[in-house]
Design an enzyme around this catalytic site. Structure first.
Site, PDB file in Angstrom:
ATOM      1  N   CYS A 126      -2.453  -5.827  -8.470  1.00 36.73           N
ATOM      2  CA  CYS A 126      -2.058  -4.252  -8.549  1.00 36.73           C
ATOM      3  C   CYS A 126      -2.510  -3.660  -9.812  1.00 36.73           C
ATOM      4  O   CYS A 126      -3.002  -2.430  -9.776  1.00 36.73           O
ATOM      5  CB  CYS A 126      -0.456  -4.065  -8.407  1.00 36.73           C
ATOM      6  SG  CYS A 126       0.170  -4.908  -6.838  1.00 36.73           S
ATOM      7  N   SER A 154       0.774  -1.170  -0.019  1.00 31.47           N
ATOM      8  CA  SER A 154       0.036  -0.033  -0.095  1.00 31.47           C
ATOM      9  C   SER A 154       0.889   1.120   0.014  1.00 31.47           C
ATOM     10  O   SER A 154       1.916   1.357   0.398  1.00 31.47           O
ATOM     11  CB  SER A 154      -0.927   0.075   1.266  1.00 31.47           C
ATOM     12  OG  SER A 154      -0.170   0.167   2.450  1.00 31.47           O
ATOM     13  N   GLU A 195       6.661  -0.625  -5.115  1.00 29.75           N
ATOM     14  CA  GLU A 195       5.434  -0.767  -6.014  1.00 29.75           C
ATOM     15  C   GLU A 195       4.319  -0.961  -5.079  1.00 29.75           C
ATOM     16  O   GLU A 195       3.990  -1.682  -4.442  1.00 29.75           O
ATOM     17  CB  GLU A 195       5.651  -1.873  -6.863  1.00 29.75           C
ATOM     18  CG  GLU A 195       4.863  -2.311  -8.189  1.00 29.75           C
ATOM     19  CD  GLU A 195       3.382  -2.750  -7.939  1.00 29.75           C
ATOM     20  OE1 GLU A 195       2.537  -2.071  -7.496  1.00 29.75           O
ATOM     21  OE2 GLU A 195       3.415  -4.183  -7.479  1.00 29.75           O
ATOM     22  N   LEU A 196       3.382   0.420  -5.542  1.00 36.31           N
ATOM     23  CA  LEU A 196       2.385   0.874  -4.393  1.00 36.31           C
ATOM     24  C   LEU A 196       1.022   0.604  -5.063  1.00 36.31           C
ATOM     25  O   LEU A 196       0.924  -0.410  -6.062  1.00 36.31           O
ATOM     26  CB  LEU A 196       2.708   2.282  -3.853  1.00 36.31           C
ATOM     27  CG  LEU A 196       4.050   2.303  -3.105  1.00 36.31           C
ATOM     28  CD1 LEU A 196       4.337   3.709  -2.730  1.00 36.31           C
ATOM     29  CD2 LEU A 196       4.271   1.264  -2.296  1.00 36.31           C
ATOM     30  N   GLU A 215      -7.689   2.345  -4.251  1.00 37.57           N
ATOM     31  CA  GLU A 215      -7.467   0.978  -4.864  1.00 37.57           C
ATOM     32  C   GLU A 215      -8.683  -0.027  -4.225  1.00 37.57           C
ATOM     33  O   GLU A 215      -8.559  -0.414  -3.152  1.00 37.57           O
ATOM     34  CB  GLU A 215      -6.143   0.633  -4.582  1.00 37.57           C
ATOM     35  CG  GLU A 215      -5.826  -0.850  -5.200  1.00 37.57           C
ATOM     36  CD  GLU A 215      -4.365  -1.142  -4.835  1.00 37.57           C
ATOM     37  OE1 GLU A 215      -3.730  -1.743  -5.812  1.00 37.57           O
ATOM     38  OE2 GLU A 215      -3.965  -0.757  -3.794  1.00 37.57           O
TER      39      GLU A 215
END
Length: 478
Positions: free
Chosen positions: A285, A232, A251-252, A379
């Site tokens: 993702c 996150s 990598e969010l 998200e």
């Protein structure tokens, strides 16, 4: 060899370490106990970093041997693909056919990294035309950064671990893995394969525990020089604030979008989007979360799209016919149920889905969603997608970019000129032409902009970030 149903030990310094406390892992579909993994305490975490640091200083790990180990792991993953896929399906809830794909992709990731290990090289810096340099020869060498810490999520419990472990080892770095606790069994299985392949003791450790304890201790340990994290934005920001000037790849989050333009292949777009909006219950993702459809093709698109969505089979991930399995927990399914209900109260329409049975959430299509709703702005990480119409491509681009995230975007169009221009106009790390935003080849550079993170994965690109460049200047007059 450990089995998924046994009490699984931690892997530290080439040894399997048992601890007093365990973390239970449940079958995400049946709710039954699947495995118990040992939890690391302060002592085990410190020992893991110490083992990695000692290995880095004292244990040779040549590029030739790195290639041998990584290629062996690739072969072992392929040999045991069925068994490992069942572990992923049970502890992670991923449909078994998708789990098998993940295992094969992981094998490919290790093989790609193995090949890169043979091609690490520096450069010769030309000096002939530079005044004042004199008779000097300048070149660069590449050397490993040091101890790497990998913090990984539940949704790709093998391949996202592989995307961190394989490049780290290919570059010559020891690594400490902290996998998501609820899907840690497959990470420990990977450690078994690495041990079997002959990885030097201390070059791989795996510790399991909460982010607030194990994670925090790893972040504050100054012996770690590089962090690679998928998760996150909130945690990513905390990592960067905590580690300071030490290097990191983050990598969010994402709320990735796909555009269906008026000149795109509507039938293919509808079929592909129906699959990729709900693959792994939307817990990817780059899952398709927002679809923008040109008004002139909206009607045929929606008819075809909804038809495909309603044919998706929801249920047992061990059933090869299942398209959509359970979410990672009932708590997460309850969260998205709340988000969908909030959107409906604020004026959105649910065309299909929107219902929950335990941790199963039906594939859900929402229209009339707008900025300010969680299903648009945040998200969702769930089997939920919004569909919005647009008039002009400029409007579609604005809608895609109107997000705090920027991981990937897709567009269906037959306009060659537009397909060339649009990567320059979309604020994302990857643009997928005539496919959905939910596409990743393991060899490609993968990462985002804005709150989707920093740095790039993909073995060749990750390896480069896990190497230090040292400049060497030789004065030939002396």
């Amino acid at each position: 060899m450990q089995t998924a149903t046994a009490k699984q030990k931690l892997f530290i310094g080439g040894q399997w370490v048992e601890t007093e406390h365990v973390h239970p892992i449940y079958n995400k579909y049946t709710g039954e106990l699947f495995s118990q993994v040992c939890k690391a305490g302060e002592r085990e975490v410190s020992l893991a970093v110490e083992s990695a640091e000692r290995a880095f200083r004292e244990v040779p790990f040549t590029p030739e041997y790195r290639y041998t180990v990584l290629s062996k792991v690739s072969a072992l993953l392929r040999e045991q693909a069925d068994e490992i896929a069942r572990i992923i399906a049970q502890e992670g809830g991923k449909p078994i056919t998708d789990a098998k794909v993940e295992v094969i992709r992981s094998a490919n990731t290790f093989l790609l990294a193995a090949e890169e290990a043979k091609h690490l090289k520096g450069d010769i810096v030309p000096t002939q035309a530079t005044p004042g340099v004199g008779n000097r020869f300048i070149y660069t060498i590449k050397k490993p950064v040091g101890v790497v810490c990998a913090i990984t999520p539940f949704n790709f419990p093998l391949n996202l671990v592989s995307h961190k472990v394989a490049p780290a080892l290919a570059a010559g770095n020891p690594i400490v893995i902290k996998p998501a606790s609820d899907t840690a069994a497959v990470a420990l299985k990977l450690c078994e394969l690495l041990e079997q392949a002959g990885v030097p003791a201390g070059y791989v450790q795996c510790v399991v525990g909460d982010g607030s304890t194990v994670g925090e201790q790893l972040l504050h340990d100054q012996r770690i020089t590089y962090y690679t994290f998928t998760g996150s934005p909130g945690v990513g920001k905390h990592i960067k604030q905590t580690i300071g000037l030490r290097k990191a790849t983050l990598e969010l989050g994402s709320n990735s979008a796909t555009i269906v333009h008026e000149d795109g292949n509507v039938a293919k777009a509808a079929e592909r989007l129906a699959k990729m909006a709900f693959a792994h219950a939307g817990q990817i993702c780059i899952s398709v979360q927002r679809i923008f459809v040109h008004k002139d093709v909206a009607q045929p698109f929606m008819k075809a799209f909804l038809g495909h969505v309603e044919k998706l089979k929801v249920g047992d991930p061990l059933d090869p016919a299942t398209d959509v399995g359970p979410m990672i927990s009932e708590k997460e399914a309850q969260r998205i149920e709340t988000w969908v209900n909030e959107a409906v109260r604020e004026g959105a329409n649910v065309l299909t889905g929107g219902t929950r049975q335990g941790s199963l959430f039906q594939p859900t299509v929402i229209t009339n969603a707008s900025k300010g709703m969680k299903v648009v702005d945040e998200e969702v990480f769930a089997p939920v997608v919004t569909v919005t119409t647009f008039d002009t491509i400029e409007e579609a681009i604005r809608l895609v970019n109107d997000s705090k995230y920027g991981l990937q975007a897709g567009i269906y169009t037959s306009n060659l000129s537009l397909s060339y221009q649009i990567p320059h106009l979309l604020e994302v790390g990857g643009v997928i032409i005539n496919d959905t935003c939910c596409f990743r080849a393991d060899q490609m550079p993968y990462g985002g902009v804005k709150e989707s993170g920093i740095g790039r994965e993909g073995p060749a690109y990750a390896i480069e970030e896990m190497l230090e460049t040292v400049t060497v200047v030789v004065n030939l007059d002396e």
